[in-house]
Design a protein around this motif. Structure first.
Motif, PDB file in Angstrom:
ATOM      1  N   THR A  23      30.508 -48.015 127.741  1.00 31.72           N
ATOM      2  CA  THR A  23      31.251 -46.969 128.142  1.00 31.72           C
ATOM      3  C   THR A  23      31.684 -46.233 129.845  1.00 31.72           C
ATOM      4  O   THR A  23      30.179 -46.201 130.188  1.00 31.72           O
ATOM      5  CB  THR A  23      30.620 -45.259 127.724  1.00 31.72           C
ATOM      6  N   LEU A  24      32.697 -45.946 130.101  1.00 33.93           N
ATOM      7  CA  LEU A  24      32.726 -45.779 131.247  1.00 33.93           C
ATOM      8  C   LEU A  24      32.833 -43.987 131.128  1.00 33.93           C
ATOM      9  O   LEU A  24      33.545 -43.510 130.722  1.00 33.93           O
ATOM     10  CB  LEU A  24      34.200 -46.547 132.044  1.00 33.93           C
ATOM     11  N   THR A  25      32.126 -43.608 132.195  1.00 29.82           N
ATOM     12  CA  THR A  25      33.338 -41.761 132.269  1.00 29.82           C
ATOM     13  C   THR A  25      33.613 -41.373 133.634  1.00 29.82           C
ATOM     14  O   THR A  25      32.240 -41.796 134.854  1.00 29.82           O
ATOM     15  CB  THR A  25      31.505 -41.188 131.687  1.00 29.82           C
ATOM     16  N   SER A  26      34.316 -40.620 134.343  1.00 27.79           N
ATOM     17  CA  SER A  26      34.365 -40.117 135.468  1.00 27.79           C
ATOM     18  C   SER A  26      35.610 -39.012 135.118  1.00 27.79           C
ATOM     19  O   SER A  26      36.064 -38.395 134.425  1.00 27.79           O
ATOM     20  CB  SER A  26      36.050 -41.747 135.869  1.00 27.79           C
TER      21      SER A  26
ATOM     22  N   LEU B  51      36.307 -34.002 140.228  1.00 27.50           N
ATOM     23  CA  LEU B  51      35.307 -33.010 140.121  1.00 27.50           C
ATOM     24  C   LEU B  51      33.947 -33.805 139.609  1.00 27.50           C
ATOM     25  O   LEU B  51      32.576 -33.183 139.516  1.00 27.50           O
ATOM     26  CB  LEU B  51      35.550 -32.530 138.775  1.00 27.50           C
ATOM     27  N   GLY B  52      33.619 -35.264 140.354  1.00 26.87           N
ATOM     28  CA  GLY B  52      33.327 -35.892 140.102  1.00 26.87           C
ATOM     29  C   GLY B  52      31.951 -35.495 140.137  1.00 26.87           C
ATOM     30  O   GLY B  52      30.541 -36.533 140.441  1.00 26.87           O
ATOM     31  N   GLY B  53      31.500 -34.556 141.669  1.00 27.64           N
ATOM     32  CA  GLY B  53      30.235 -34.281 141.844  1.00 27.64           C
ATOM     33  C   GLY B  53      29.794 -35.249 143.259  1.00 27.64           C
ATOM     34  O   GLY B  53      30.256 -36.480 143.306  1.00 27.64           O
ATOM     35  N   ILE B  54      28.300 -35.472 143.700  1.00 28.43           N
ATOM     36  CA  ILE B  54      27.743 -35.989 144.318  1.00 28.43           C
ATOM     37  C   ILE B  54      26.883 -37.955 143.617  1.00 28.43           C
ATOM     38  O   ILE B  54      26.882 -38.505 142.959  1.00 28.43           O
ATOM     39  CB  ILE B  54      26.611 -35.672 145.358  1.00 28.43           C
ATOM     40  N   ALA B  55      26.154 -36.925 142.315  1.00 24.26           N
ATOM     41  CA  ALA B  55      25.558 -38.045 141.531  1.00 24.26           C
ATOM     42  C   ALA B  55      26.049 -36.019 139.984  1.00 24.26           C
ATOM     43  O   ALA B  55      25.104 -35.374 140.107  1.00 24.26           O
ATOM     44  CB  ALA B  55      24.224 -38.427 142.223  1.00 24.26           C
TER      45      ALA B  55
ATOM     46  N   ARG C 220      32.817 -39.042 142.543  1.00 23.96           N
ATOM     47  CA  ARG C 220      33.122 -37.789 143.529  1.00 23.96           C
ATOM     48  C   ARG C 220      33.602 -39.654 144.553  1.00 23.96           C
ATOM     49  O   ARG C 220      33.415 -39.182 145.381  1.00 23.96           O
ATOM     50  CB  ARG C 220      33.693 -37.213 143.698  1.00 23.96           C
ATOM     51  N   MET C 221      34.962 -39.664 145.643  1.00 20.52           N
ATOM     52  CA  MET C 221      35.325 -40.171 146.586  1.00 20.52           C
ATOM     53  C   MET C 221      34.975 -39.700 147.765  1.00 20.52           C
ATOM     54  O   MET C 221      36.401 -38.810 147.891  1.00 20.52           O
ATOM     55  CB  MET C 221      36.457 -41.734 146.107  1.00 20.52           C
ATOM     56  N   VAL C 222      34.864 -39.772 148.657  1.00 24.40           N
ATOM     57  CA  VAL C 222      34.780 -38.970 149.755  1.00 24.40           C
ATOM     58  C   VAL C 222      34.925 -39.995 151.459  1.00 24.40           C
ATOM     59  O   VAL C 222      34.080 -41.543 150.753  1.00 24.40           O
ATOM     60  CB  VAL C 222      34.128 -37.999 149.591  1.00 24.40           C
ATOM     61  N   GLU C 223      35.304 -39.202 152.354  1.00 27.14           N
ATOM     62  CA  GLU C 223      35.248 -40.111 153.829  1.00 27.14           C
ATOM     63  C   GLU C 223      33.498 -40.030 153.891  1.00 27.14           C
ATOM     64  O   GLU C 223      33.602 -38.051 154.645  1.00 27.14           O
ATOM     65  CB  GLU C 223      35.867 -40.113 154.206  1.00 27.14           C
ATOM     66  N   ARG C 224      33.234 -40.325 154.687  1.00 25.70           N
ATOM     67  CA  ARG C 224      32.064 -40.008 155.182  1.00 25.70           C
ATOM     68  C   ARG C 224      31.404 -41.314 156.368  1.00 25.70           C
ATOM     69  O   ARG C 224      31.941 -42.713 156.423  1.00 25.70           O
ATOM     70  CB  ARG C 224      30.423 -40.463 154.198  1.00 25.70           C
TER      71      ARG C 224
END
Length: 453
Positions: free
Chosen positions: A371-374, A378-382, A399-403
């Motif tokens: 299973t794949l869940t997303s 709202l995915g957060g950091i972990a 979540r995808m973020v620019e760092r």
């Protein structure tokens, strides 16, 4: 006229009982053939039960929220002709057995008499909980709780000198009604209404009714709501509890640089705009997982812990965790290994929409191997996703973020994303789980590999 008994059908997959979630008829209704009588919930989906014959409803086989065994009586109809109730079976409600016939044991099971009351269904438990809460509602002047009563009841209580906090409420949802004031006054005969003051002339002063005011700022939110957990929500709760109880989870979180992957996705969407399905991140992740499980077949597996057998699958039937208005569902992307990116995107959109609309079939909601869940934005950091039993792995997208990251000794801005995945430690070793996620990472960070067999 005869009696026709409709029994709970065998829906398959070894299901022994279903939950009754809705009645579409009531006693006395006239029904026609193929008319839907009730909805029942399996551990996968809601199933409609149609009537095979026309007739009039005599009795219903239970209340909403009750578990009904496969093969048990669901509903009785009065029909033209003989019906299907065999001689010697228990008569329908309101019909008497002819006196001339000898007594026979009923062929249709009847409800036994219990020395201890049988377990209550969900609806009855909720009703009794509400009644018990209302009956026990006698506070001791709690400043955070204001008795529920209409203005007329409050005025009369003031006139009688009765503190509403001392009155036992019997109205709906704990509301104090006029009868409760009468009962309290009879139980406390010493109460006397306040004597109105008089002016110097002897004429009574017009009574001023006290208008209730808010006790404190918590009062307006000091309400409760009792919600029965039935239907799909109960199935979700039971499945999550069972998975967490039976499976020794361990989670593994890895950071992935998806800068090139996002650039490729945007280029592909621009190149095929209006001609092919729009690509989201999910089809790219599905493809990376398909390539990774070829090296780690123990991840694409199901574990029957009752008999101690692990079944590894060559085909990748990938569950897509989908939030719907009724709760979390997992429609299945079948044979993901045979789909290209655009076919995968179209099929993900189709099964997810079918789940949200409540139109997904049992086949579309069962048989997944991983299973794949997303949670998208709202995915957060972990997170620590719960495995979809009896599978042994679930991959979660954050979540995808620019760092700012260090690349070649320089600080650069990159698009970063974490994968938070859980594994069944009984059959998946930690090293294998980590290597599997690293294989997924390798494909996503070099997205050209998505097109290499």
């Amino acid at each position: 006229m005869g009696t026709y008994i409709i029994k709970t059908p065998d829906i398959g997959e070894g299901i022994a009982e279903v939950e009754l979630v809705a009645w579409h008829v009531k006693e006395g209704d006239t029904v026609v053939a193929d008319q839907v009588l009730a909805d029942v919930m399996t551990d996968k989906a809601t199933v409609e039960i149609p009537s095979p014959v026309a007739g009039r409803v005599l009795t219903l086989g239970g209340s909403i929220g009750r578990a009904v065994a496969v093969g048990s009586e669901l509903i009785r109809l009065e029909v033209e002709g003989e019906g299907n109730l065999k001689a010697g079976a228990a008569p329908a409600a309101g019909t008497a057995r002819p006196a001339a016939q000898p007594a026979q044991l009923p062929a249709v099971p009847v409800r036994p008499t219990f020395a201890v009351p049988p377990p209550l269904d969900a609806g009855e438990r909720v009703r009794q909980a509400i009644e018990a809460a209302a009956a026990a509602r006698v506070t001791q002047g709690n400043a955070f709780e204001r008795p529920i009563a209409s203005p007329a009841v409050r005025r009369r209580a003031w006139e009688l000198g009765i503190p509403l906090e001392r009155v036992r409420a019997t109205g709906p949802a704990g509301r104090i009604v006029q009868a409760d004031l009468d009962a309290h006054a009879r139980a406390h005969p010493g109460l006397a209404p306040p004597v109105p003051a008089r002016e110097a002339s002897g004429a009574p002063v017009k009574a001023v009714v006290a208008v209730p005011v808010r006790v404190n700022r918590f009062e307006e939110i000091n309400t409760t709501e009792t919600i029965p957990v039935i239907g799909l929500r109960r199935k979700i709760a039971m499945k999550m509890q069972d998975a967490k109880r039976r499976i020794p989870h361990f989670s593994y979180v890895e950071e992935i640089d998806v800068t090139e992957l996002e650039a490729l996705r945007r280029q592909l969407n621009a190149r095929w705009e209006g001609q092919r399905a729009r690509l989201t991140l999910l089809p790219l992740l599905v493809r990376a997982m398909v390539l990774a499980v070829r090296k780690f077949p123990q991840i694409n597996a199901r574990f029957d812990d009752e008999v101690g057998v692990v079944t590894r699958h060559g085909a990748v039937h990938l569950g897509i965790a989908t939030q719907t208005g009724n709760g979390l569902m997992v429609p299945v992307l079948r044979h993901a290994e045979a789909l290209d990116l655009w076919a995968c995107a179209s099929e993900i959109a189709r099964v997810a929409e079918a789940a949200r609309a409540g139109k997904a079939t049992r086949e579309e909601l069962s048989g997944s191997t991983i299973t794949l869940t997303s949670l998208g934005a709202l995915g957060g950091i972990a997170n620590t996703p719960i495995i979809n039993h009896p599978e042994v792995a679930i991959v979660g997208v954050n979540r995808m973020v620019e760092r700012p990251v260090v690349r070649g000794g320089a600080i650069v801005v990159r698009q970063m994303m974490n994968l938070s995945s859980s594994f069944d430690h009984r059959v998946v070793d930690g090293a294998d789980a980590a290597a599997f996620i690293q294989a997924v990472r390798g494909v996503l960070e070099a997205p050209g590999l998505l097109f290499v067999e």
